[in-house]
Write an enzyme that holds these catalytic residues in place. Sequence first.
Site: not given
Length: 421
Positions: A232, A262, A308, A317, A363
């Site tokens: 992005s 993504h 990843h 995260r 995610d």
Amino acid sequence: MGILKQNLAKKIPDWRYNYRQLLDEKGDHVTSTVTIEKAFSGMRGVKGIICDTSSVTADAGLHVRGHHILDLIHIKPEEVLYLMLIDELPDKKSLKALQQDLQARSEVPDYVWDVLNSMPKDSHPMAMFNTAILCMQKESKFAKAYELVVSKSDYWESTLDDGLNIIAKLPAIAAAVYRLRFNKGERIESNNDLDWSGNFLHMMGFDQSKDMLKMMQLYLMLHCDHEGGNVSTFSSLTVNSALSDPYYSLSAGLNGLAGPLHGLANQNNLKFVLEVVEHFKGVPSDKELKEFVWDRLNSGRVIPGYGHAVLRCPDPRFTAFMGFGNKHIKDCDVFSVVTKLFNIVPDILKQHGKAKNPWPNVDAASGSLLYHYGLKEFEFYTVLFSMSRSLGIVSQMVLSRAMGLPLTRPKSLTFDALNKL
Ligand code: CMX
């Protein structure tokens, strides 16, 4: 003049000086070599772009302006925006000034609602969100400044204006997409006494419970940036390097965030977790869950939320979300399955032998928190990711224009040319 413009104007001359000095002194230093294998692997590991807002290391993950992300989990999205742009955390006064600046820019033109209302009712929320940003392009201050032949060294100012104008409107746009797309009733008017995240929750129609607000602030802060090479950000910066204005550039990058490899992985992860809960009518045993995961892998599908391109450790995260969930969520099947998946998926991916990184990414946990607090429409989740990622993308566009970085234009080679090397 807004607080960010004021402070950037003080910092940019030094940054430009350092940048020119670096080029003079070390311009011919090699950052990495490109092999044919790298050319065929999406340029993994090729160090050929600049990003000052954040960096990602394989073994520790995201650092925003040198601060590890786990040291920032108490700050708000507005604060991380300030940090990315100014390279300092704001004091109370500066934060307030930034919040007031955003509030002053937050009114969405009426035609945006007409555009959203005219879209098919089953449009994906990401298509609606990105269309809303794109259709405001005519408001661009950068495009007008360019027409008026503003000096190149001032491009960053109108880029910042556009970026802040967009960021300020995102809570109202995202909330409107949510209410329209999921039949939640009329739009709710903004309440400018609330901060960026609080106002967003208010316009979505959610109660302002302390935990939910904290969760939303964490969510909208954690996804802010992930250096410069993710799909992005890289797409936005490439489009912006053609001096397309921030409306064109941001919506271009967010279209990339809507891909399943993504940002869409957050909706797909929750969908997967719900499939598990539905299939086993609750939380399965470890053995049952292992079989379920293997079945999915053997049918050629990825485990969303795992793996990843850069990280080789559990994403901090993810750790932050799990920390929040462990503290605030009790007796929830969805969160229990997420926890169980963390305990079993990495070993399975190692045995499977394909993924270079078997660990969870951002995610893998985020959706379970949203679900727990009642935001159950998982198709909406990537819009939240987009709101947050816009903070980093806008910051990087402003700094790219401030440094006067040129058009992005790597060289490509044909298969024949590679064969002849
Ligand atoms: N499940 C199954 N297989 C996986 C996998 C996963 N979670 N992660 C990687 N693999 C596979 C890849 O599909 C690839 O297989 P092929 O050789 O058959 O094509 C192989 O392992 C090697 O891939 P990799 O080098 O480890 O990973 P990449 O850098 O190519 O891709 C990513 C990274 C994130 C796209 C990949 O791990 C993936 O598809 N994960 C699932 C989707 C996901 O969670 N995406 C979100 C990432 C974070 C974000 O941007 O939001």
